[in-house]
Design a protein around this motif. Structure first.
Motif, short mmCIF file in Angstrom:
data_model
loop_
_atom_site.label_atom_id
_atom_site.label_comp_id
_atom_site.label_asym_id
_atom_site.label_seq_id
_atom_site.Cartn_x
_atom_site.Cartn_y
_atom_site.Cartn_z
N THR A 158 -28.58 0.63 -68.25
CA THR A 158 -29.25 0.64 -67.21
C THR A 158 -28.83 0.09 -65.92
O THR A 158 -27.58 -0.26 -65.85
N LYS A 169 -34.16 0.97 -64.41
CA LYS A 169 -34.41 0.67 -65.88
C LYS A 169 -34.73 1.59 -66.81
O LYS A 169 -34.88 1.71 -68.04
N ASP A 170 -34.87 3.02 -66.36
CA ASP A 170 -35.14 4.13 -67.08
C ASP A 170 -36.40 4.23 -68.08
O ASP A 170 -36.25 4.41 -69.27
#
Length: 328
Positions: free
Chosen positions: A139, A120-121
């Motif tokens: 993401t 999900k960065d």
């Protein structure tokens, strides 16, 4: 009846937690307890019947071993036993037990957390938030992604169960290959690890440190992984050839790494791992939940009662293997 003598290895900052622990009070009534730091360990070991290595990061036991003239049992407050696994200990009649089971779920939560962070960065989102920048991105999903858990003991099993619960496809790598495992499904032989690494999006290392696993993740292992793969180490730093990992991260051989353990701790300030954008660093804390120190004392206290009464001890380590053998 003469009280047994118990030596307890602890740092200065740990002694208060130990002496104030309710779990230690019955032990202090039943035994002569010698709390000591590294400098006094040899003196504390003379005529001691048991040793509790509460300071599980200490490497002082081998140098003080010559004074252990009466020792029958050693318990370490960690799952890993490499700090006390040396020829004199391995060849002795001293029974070795560990604290297996305390950190399983907590470490599994950490592994899930870093996988979600990568997918999900989240680390980039925090950087952008600090910079007051609104930057939309897409993401990744983790459902359906594949994970190889290298190490099939209780911690590895807890990781496998948790990752399966969120829809990931999990397999294991252990001493022997097998299929139909209740937690991993397929287990590959770690001796042929390089053959299997190309098939996985994430690789989580949680194997115990032994002569067979030291340097297991080297240039050949990282070259075998997908360029998009992420590597997670919650086992031991010495499982990894650090220079090879740095090179794989620098050149895009793998996409990222989450590292909780290192071959040198604390991680040196000049290590390139600190500043790599694709690396998450934590200071050997993946299993350390609030209250873990007290839990470790309680595990030891239970085993002390068993030892004193002649009952079977829990978590007896096979000193030739270097870990507690699994039933599966």
């Amino acid at each position: 009846m003469e009280k047994p003598v118990l030596a307890v290895l602890c740092g200065d900052d740990q002694a208060r937690n130990l002496t104030e622990s309710p779990a230690m009070q019955p032990i202090e009534s039943a035994a002569v307890v010698r709390y000591t730091g590294e400098a006094g360990l040899a003196d504390a070991l003379r005529d001691a019947d048991a040793l509790f290595v509460y300071d599980f990061l200490s490497r002082a036991v081998p140098d003080a071993w010559h004074a252990a003239n009466r020792l029958r049992w050693l318990h370490i407050a960690s799952a890993g036993v490499d700090p006390v696994m040396f020829p004199g200990m391995r060849d002795s009649d001293v029974v070795l037990t560990n604290s297996r089971g305390v950190f399983d779920d907590s470490i599994a939560e950490y592994v899930l957390g870093v996988i979600l962070t990568f997918a999900k960065d989240l680390h980039t989102s925090l950087d952008l938030q600090r910079a007051s920048r609104w930057q939309h991105r897409e993401t990744e999903r983790i459902a359906g992604r594949s994970v190889l858990v290298v190490g099939t003991g209780p911690i590895g099993r807890a990781i496998a169960r948790m990752l399966r619960a969120v829809g990931m496809r999990v397999a294991g790598a252990g001493r022997r290959a097998r299929s139909g495992d209740p937690d991993f499904g397929d287990v590959h032989a770690s001796g042929r690890l390089v053959d299997h690494l190309p098939g996985y999006d994430y690789v989580a290392a949680v194997a115990p440190l032994t002569e067979q696993t030291k340097g297991l993740f080297d240039a050949a292992a990282f070259a075998a992984m997908k360029p998009s793969a992420r590597f997670v180490n919650v086992g031991r730093g010495e499982l990894v050839v650090t220079a090879d990992l740095v090179e794989a991260l620098r050149t895009g051989g793998i996409a990222g790494a989450a590292l909780d353990v290192f071959d040198t701790e604390p991680l040196p300030v000049d290590s390139p791992l600190w500043t790599m954008r694709n690396v998450l660093v934590s200071p050997h804390m993946s299993g350390d939940f609030i209250g873990w120190r007290d839990t470790l004392v309680e595990v030891f206290a239970d085993n002390f009662h068993r030892w004193q009464t002649g009952a079977p001890l829990r978590n007896v380590v096979d000193k030739q293997l270097g870990y507690v053998p699994s039933d599966r």
